[in-house]
Design a protein around this motif. Structure first.
Motif, mmCIF file in Angstrom:
data_model
loop_
_atom_site.group_PDB
_atom_site.id
_atom_site.type_symbol
_atom_site.label_atom_id
_atom_site.label_comp_id
_atom_site.label_asym_id
_atom_site.label_seq_id
_atom_site.Cartn_x
_atom_site.Cartn_y
_atom_site.Cartn_z
ATOM 1 N N VAL A 107 0.847 -1.291 0.089
ATOM 2 C CA VAL A 107 0.104 0.048 -0.141
ATOM 3 C C VAL A 107 1.001 1.538 -0.040
ATOM 4 O O VAL A 107 0.672 2.170 -0.681
ATOM 5 C CB VAL A 107 -1.124 -0.010 1.118
ATOM 6 C CG1 VAL A 107 -1.700 1.330 1.316
ATOM 7 C CG2 VAL A 107 -2.153 -1.221 0.853
ATOM 8 N N GLY A 108 1.874 1.463 0.986
ATOM 9 C CA GLY A 108 2.859 2.357 0.902
ATOM 10 C C GLY A 108 3.608 2.461 -0.359
ATOM 11 O O GLY A 108 3.724 3.833 -0.921
ATOM 12 N N GLY A 109 3.808 1.446 -1.036
ATOM 13 C CA GLY A 109 4.878 1.378 -2.309
ATOM 14 C C GLY A 109 3.961 1.710 -3.331
ATOM 15 O O GLY A 109 4.688 2.663 -4.133
ATOM 16 N N SER B 155 3.007 5.311 -3.078
ATOM 17 C CA SER B 155 4.171 6.168 -3.489
ATOM 18 C C SER B 155 4.328 6.110 -4.928
ATOM 19 O O SER B 155 4.739 7.286 -5.675
ATOM 20 C CB SER B 155 5.582 5.627 -2.907
ATOM 21 O OG SER B 155 5.238 5.913 -1.473
ATOM 22 N N PHE B 156 4.187 5.224 -5.518
ATOM 23 C CA PHE B 156 4.508 5.197 -7.138
ATOM 24 C C PHE B 156 3.369 6.091 -7.856
ATOM 25 O O PHE B 156 3.652 6.672 -8.740
ATOM 26 C CB PHE B 156 4.126 3.706 -7.613
ATOM 27 C CG PHE B 156 3.858 3.777 -9.209
ATOM 28 C CD1 PHE B 156 4.619 3.508 -10.148
ATOM 29 C CD2 PHE B 156 2.508 3.452 -9.599
ATOM 30 C CE1 PHE B 156 4.160 3.546 -11.496
ATOM 31 C CE2 PHE B 156 2.319 3.416 -10.971
ATOM 32 C CZ PHE B 156 2.968 3.436 -11.940
ATOM 33 N N GLY B 157 2.151 6.169 -7.427
ATOM 34 C CA GLY B 157 1.190 6.785 -7.963
ATOM 35 C C GLY B 157 1.574 8.216 -7.658
ATOM 36 O O GLY B 157 1.476 9.195 -8.775
ATOM 37 N N LEU C 137 11.510 -1.029 -9.598
ATOM 38 C CA LEU C 137 10.590 -1.015 -8.383
ATOM 39 C C LEU C 137 9.351 -1.246 -8.700
ATOM 40 O O LEU C 137 8.701 -1.998 -7.675
ATOM 41 C CB LEU C 137 10.809 0.486 -7.780
ATOM 42 C CG LEU C 137 12.153 0.808 -7.345
ATOM 43 C CD1 LEU C 137 12.079 2.198 -6.895
ATOM 44 C CD2 LEU C 137 12.823 0.000 -6.068
ATOM 45 N N THR C 138 8.607 -0.888 -9.607
ATOM 46 C CA THR C 138 7.016 -1.127 -10.037
ATOM 47 C C THR C 138 6.863 -2.678 -10.135
ATOM 48 O O THR C 138 5.935 -3.035 -9.787
ATOM 49 C CB THR C 138 6.783 -0.515 -11.134
ATOM 50 O OG1 THR C 138 7.141 0.924 -10.981
ATOM 51 C CG2 THR C 138 5.350 -0.629 -11.484
ATOM 52 N N VAL C 139 8.073 -3.311 -10.873
ATOM 53 C CA VAL C 139 7.866 -4.659 -11.024
ATOM 54 C C VAL C 139 8.056 -5.321 -9.691
ATOM 55 O O VAL C 139 7.212 -6.542 -9.403
ATOM 56 C CB VAL C 139 9.053 -5.291 -12.071
ATOM 57 C CG1 VAL C 139 9.011 -6.771 -11.944
ATOM 58 C CG2 VAL C 139 8.958 -4.836 -13.273
ATOM 59 N N ALA C 140 8.970 -4.949 -8.988
ATOM 60 C CA ALA C 140 9.064 -5.582 -7.293
ATOM 61 C C ALA C 140 7.816 -5.308 -6.577
ATOM 62 O O ALA C 140 7.156 -6.047 -5.933
ATOM 63 C CB ALA C 140 10.032 -4.700 -6.830
#
Length: 435
Positions: A161-163, A166-168, A276-279
């Motif tokens: 959720v945090g990641g 943050s991407f958004g 990072l998005t793939v992760a």
């Protein structure tokens, strides 16, 4: 039953994490591109519409779960509404199948994003193989016990959720908050049809219902967990949808619909952002699958214990829930191999929408006064679901009639199967009184 279901083994944060885990695993990474394909440039608004329809549906679940928390969840609601009948057993089995279908959807998404990290072909045979590997991992973690699943769900929910949020936010900032996904058709039918997939992206909240007997203070916390998990997902979905639309034109989102977030990350955040998005995708899909397998295996075990579906040990040792855990992952693995993402999502939407309308109608007819539910809310939920199902079926009939036929035949076979079983093995009146 004390050996099968451990009371107070899932806290309120654990229940919220379980619900968001299932929803975010499927909703963002597997469905964003497919929703954009149907809704066009308005695809972020499809998530809002899906949340509104889901809120009406959640009303029924919250009212029922507050009154009758149960590890059977959906099965309990249907049995309360219809008794031990073919309608109740068939609809409960549709729900279980829609959850297993979602598991295969998430498993294939895991495989697709994994290959993206290595520049692989998204149509490669490695996609289902990687998905099966994740299903096996989910099985092993679930077999280790309820508390392990609860701890895993909390840790993974915080990370993703945090990641993903943050991407958004980073994607919007990098784009200068300029929406690029313009053009395309603005058809009302396509938008309404897309809401079926948006609803599918939110349906993970039912995971909480299916674990009601194991949640602390279930009469209060089941409803709270449902509301909180939906609210968290609305925020995350909107952030990501606008970030994707701000960094990619619509045609590229549709072309990369199976890995749209990874595709959007590269222009916004560079190669590092891409990885990072793939992760994040791998974390989200893995945690979502673990939570879903946990819930559906418990639901099938309860239905078996209620004598509403047949059960065979096939020579396996252990308890019923150990066997249903095996059945769940076997069926999910089969679907992962033989269906692509689009057809998996369509089949799940058909099964889920039909099942949830059956629930609303049963509660409206037989239980609304007992649980204090408002009739107009239940009828509105039925009307919204029916409208979305009709639009989605119409769109799919034009583009892929085979999946519509498969869905209709599949549902007919489910009700025929349980009808024959219950005719030969009628449920005793007190068979489920202990629950």
């Amino acid at each position: 039953m004390t050996k099968d279901y451990v009371e107070n083994s899932i806290t309120l944060p654990g229940a919220v994490a379980m619900g968001t885990g299932v929803m975010i695993g499927a909703g963002i990474f597997a469905l964003t591109g497919q929703i954009a394909e149907l809704a066009g440039p308005l695809f972020p608004l499809s998530f809002i519409a899906g949340a509104v329809v889901t809120a009406f549906s959640a009303y029924t679940y919250v009212k029922m779960s507050n009154a009758f928390p149960s590890a059977g969840g959906i099965g309990m609601i249907l049995k309360k509404a219809y008794g031990p009948t073919t309608v109740a057993a068939g609809a409960a089995l549709l729900m279980a199948l829609s959850m297993v279908i979602s598991e295969s959807l998430v498993a294939r998404t895991f495989g697709t994003y994994t290959l993206q990290a290595f520049g692989g072909d998204p149509d490669s045979v490695l996609v289902p193989l990687l998905g099966i590997g994740l299903i096996v991992f989910a099985y092993l973690l679930n077999a280790s016990g309820t508390r392990s699943v609860g701890l895993w769900s909390i840790v993974m929910a915080v990370l993703k959720v945090g990641g993903i949020a943050s991407f958004g936010a980073a994607g919007l900032w990098a784009s200068g908050i300029s929406f690029e996904a313009t053009g395309g058709e603005l058809g009302v039918g396509g938008f309404v049809a897309s809401v079926a997939l948006s609803i599918l992206a939110f349906k993970g909240f039912t995971t909480i219902t299916n674990s009601g007997a194991e949640i602390t203070e279930p009469h209060r916390n089941v409803g709270r967990a449902i509301v909180w998990s939906i609210a968290v997902c609305v925020v995350v979905y909107l952030l990501v949808a606008f970030a994707v639309g701000s960094n990619l034109p619509l045609d590229r989102i549709v072309a990369a619909k199976d890995y749209a977030l990874a595709e959007a990350a590269q222009p916004a955040l560079g190669q590092t952002g891409f990885y990072l998005t793939v992760a994040l995708a791998l974390v989200a899909t893995a945690s979502g699958l673990v939570a879903s397998v946990f819930a559906v295996s418990r639901m099938l075990a309860m239905l078996s214990d209620m004598k509403m579906i047949p059960h065979s040990h096939f020579g396996m040792p252990g308890r019923i829930k150990d066997h249903t855990l095996v059945y769940t992952v076997v069926v999910a693995a089969f679907l992962t191999v033989f269906f692509d993402l689009s057809r998996i999502a369509s089949l799940g939407a058909f099964f889920y929408l039909v099942m949830v309308m059956i629930i609303h109608f049963g509660v409206f007819r037989h239980l609304r006064e007992e649980i204090g539910a408002k009739g107009w809310v239940l009828l509105t939920a039925i009307a919204l679901d029916a409208s979305v199902l009709a639009a989605f079926t119409g769109m799919k009939w034009q583009s892929d009639p085979l999946i519509v036929v498969t869905g209709i035949v599949g549902m007919a076979l489910v009700f025929l199967f349980v009808g024959i079983f219950l005719a030969r093995n009628p449920v005793r009146e007190r068979a489920h009184e202990q629950h």
